[in-house]
Design a protein around this motif. Structure first.
Motif, PDB file in Angstrom:
ATOM      1  N   VAL A   9       0.841  -1.199   0.000  1.00  0.00           N
ATOM      2  CA  VAL A   9       0.000   0.000   0.000  1.00  0.00           C
ATOM      3  C   VAL A   9       0.877   1.251   0.000  1.00  0.00           C
ATOM      4  CG1 VAL A   9      -1.637   1.323   1.394  1.00  0.00           C
ATOM      5  CG2 VAL A   9      -1.996  -1.112   1.047  1.00  0.00           C
ATOM      6  N   ALA A  10       1.936   1.248   0.794  1.00  0.00           N
ATOM      7  CA  ALA A  10       2.830   2.407   0.870  1.00  0.00           C
ATOM      8  C   ALA A  10       3.501   2.692  -0.467  1.00  0.00           C
ATOM      9  CB  ALA A  10       3.881   2.188   1.953  1.00  0.00           C
ATOM     10  N   PHE A  16       2.230   8.147  -5.733  1.00  0.00           N
ATOM     11  CA  PHE A  16       1.327   9.287  -5.881  1.00  0.00           C
ATOM     12  C   PHE A  16       2.009  10.581  -5.446  1.00  0.00           C
ATOM     13  CE2 PHE A  16      -1.710  12.147  -3.797  1.00  0.00           C
ATOM     14  CZ  PHE A  16      -2.493  12.490  -4.890  1.00  0.00           C
ATOM     15  N   PHE A  17       2.621  10.565  -4.271  1.00  0.00           N
ATOM     16  CA  PHE A  17       3.261  11.783  -3.766  1.00  0.00           C
ATOM     17  C   PHE A  17       4.529  12.130  -4.550  1.00  0.00           C
ATOM     18  CE2 PHE A  17       0.734  11.069   0.132  1.00  0.00           C
ATOM     19  CZ  PHE A  17       0.105  12.308   0.144  1.00  0.00           C
ATOM     20  N   PHE A  33       4.729  12.234   4.131  1.00  0.00           N
ATOM     21  CA  PHE A  33       3.314  12.009   3.847  1.00  0.00           C
ATOM     22  C   PHE A  33       3.001  10.532   3.582  1.00  0.00           C
ATOM     23  CE2 PHE A  33       3.254  16.626   2.875  1.00  0.00           C
ATOM     24  CZ  PHE A  33       2.295  16.972   3.818  1.00  0.00           C
ATOM     25  N   THR A  34       3.968   9.808   3.054  1.00  0.00           N
ATOM     26  CA  THR A  34       3.766   8.362   2.872  1.00  0.00           C
ATOM     27  C   THR A  34       3.553   7.687   4.224  1.00  0.00           C
ATOM     28  OG1 THR A  34       5.123   8.362   0.872  1.00  0.00           O
ATOM     29  CG2 THR A  34       4.775   6.251   1.955  1.00  0.00           C
ATOM     30  N   LEU A  35       4.384   8.031   5.204  1.00  0.00           N
ATOM     31  CA  LEU A  35       4.226   7.447   6.539  1.00  0.00           C
ATOM     32  C   LEU A  35       2.989   7.969   7.256  1.00  0.00           C
ATOM     33  CD1 LEU A  35       7.879   7.303   7.859  1.00  0.00           C
ATOM     34  CD2 LEU A  35       6.404   5.402   7.254  1.00  0.00           C
ATOM     35  N   LEU A  36       2.696   9.249   7.095  1.00  0.00           N
ATOM     36  CA  LEU A  36       1.514   9.821   7.762  1.00  0.00           C
ATOM     37  C   LEU A  36       0.218   9.159   7.303  1.00  0.00           C
ATOM     38  CD1 LEU A  36       2.251  13.654   7.941  1.00  0.00           C
ATOM     39  CD2 LEU A  36       2.002  12.055   9.832  1.00  0.00           C
ATOM     40  N   LEU A  41      -3.451   3.913   8.178  1.00  0.00           N
ATOM     41  CA  LEU A  41      -4.169   3.023   7.267  1.00  0.00           C
ATOM     42  C   LEU A  41      -3.838   1.561   7.560  1.00  0.00           C
ATOM     43  CD1 LEU A  41      -6.090   3.330   4.839  1.00  0.00           C
ATOM     44  CD2 LEU A  41      -4.092   3.197   3.364  1.00  0.00           C
ATOM     45  N   THR A  42      -2.591   1.301   7.937  1.00  0.00           N
ATOM     46  CA  THR A  42      -2.194  -0.067   8.284  1.00  0.00           C
ATOM     47  C   THR A  42      -2.906  -0.541   9.540  1.00  0.00           C
ATOM     48  OG1 THR A  42      -0.033   0.228   7.252  1.00  0.00           O
ATOM     49  CG2 THR A  42      -0.240  -1.538   8.869  1.00  0.00           C
TER      50      THR A  42
END
Length: 173
Positions: A9-10, A16-17, A33-36, A41-42
């Motif tokens: 998912v990441a 995207f980012f 932002f990927t981690l945020l 979500l995980t």
């Protein structure tokens, strides 16, 4: 399994980012932002979905075991290395614990020993027959660990050292 799905998912969130962020701030903004987004979500979606898949796998193997133990052994023996690669072999631990509690012995995972012994034999053949020093140095510690039932070094190490090494030796013999 949740960690594998979370990374999958990441990867989409990161892509995207990466497209949307200017190059000047990409190094800082994209991971942030990927981690945020990925972490909550995980915990809220990916983890429960992965646990549901794991429970479903446990129920599937339990149903196969109840249907016919020989078919169960065949399916488990065929799928064991794939299950180990994705960490899904831990879904069978509740079945093993139940087997020990009920019967006083562990017979459910006996079919999983065959692929492990096969891989140990293949590693022995690789050590004896290969001409490549890199493959030989990787296969020796993998052979020792596979004797004790830990086949991950063989799966990940020897297959990546030389393309299709394990498959080549398995088909040759």
């Amino acid at each position: 399994m949740p960690s594998i799905l979370a990374i999958w998912v990441a990867s989409y969130i990161q892509k995207f980012f990466t497209k949307m962020t200017p190059d000047v701030i990409k190094v800082f903004v994209v991971p942030l932002f990927t981690l945020l987004i990925t972490v909550p979500l995980t915990f809220l979606v990916v983890g429960p979905v992965a646990n549901t898949l794991s429970d479903g796998l446990t129920n599937l193997f339990q149903a196969i075991m109840n249907f016919n133990p020989i078919v169960f052994g065949l399916v488990l023996g065929i799928l064991w290395q794939v299950l180990v690669m994705f960490g899904m072999h831990w879904a069978l631990i509740p079945l093993a614990i139940s087997d020990v509690a009920t019967n006083g012995s562990l017979s459910i995972l006996s079919a999983a020993l065959l692929p492990c012994f096969t891989q140990t034999g293949v590693l022995g053949a690789i050590m004896l027959k290969t001409k490549e020093e890199k493959v030989r140095t990787i296969s020796m510690p993998a052979f020792v660990s596979s004797i004790f039932g830990v086949t991950e070094p063989a799966i990940y190490g020897c297959d990546t050292a030389n393309e299709n090494t394990i498959l080549h030796f398995m088909w040759r013999f």
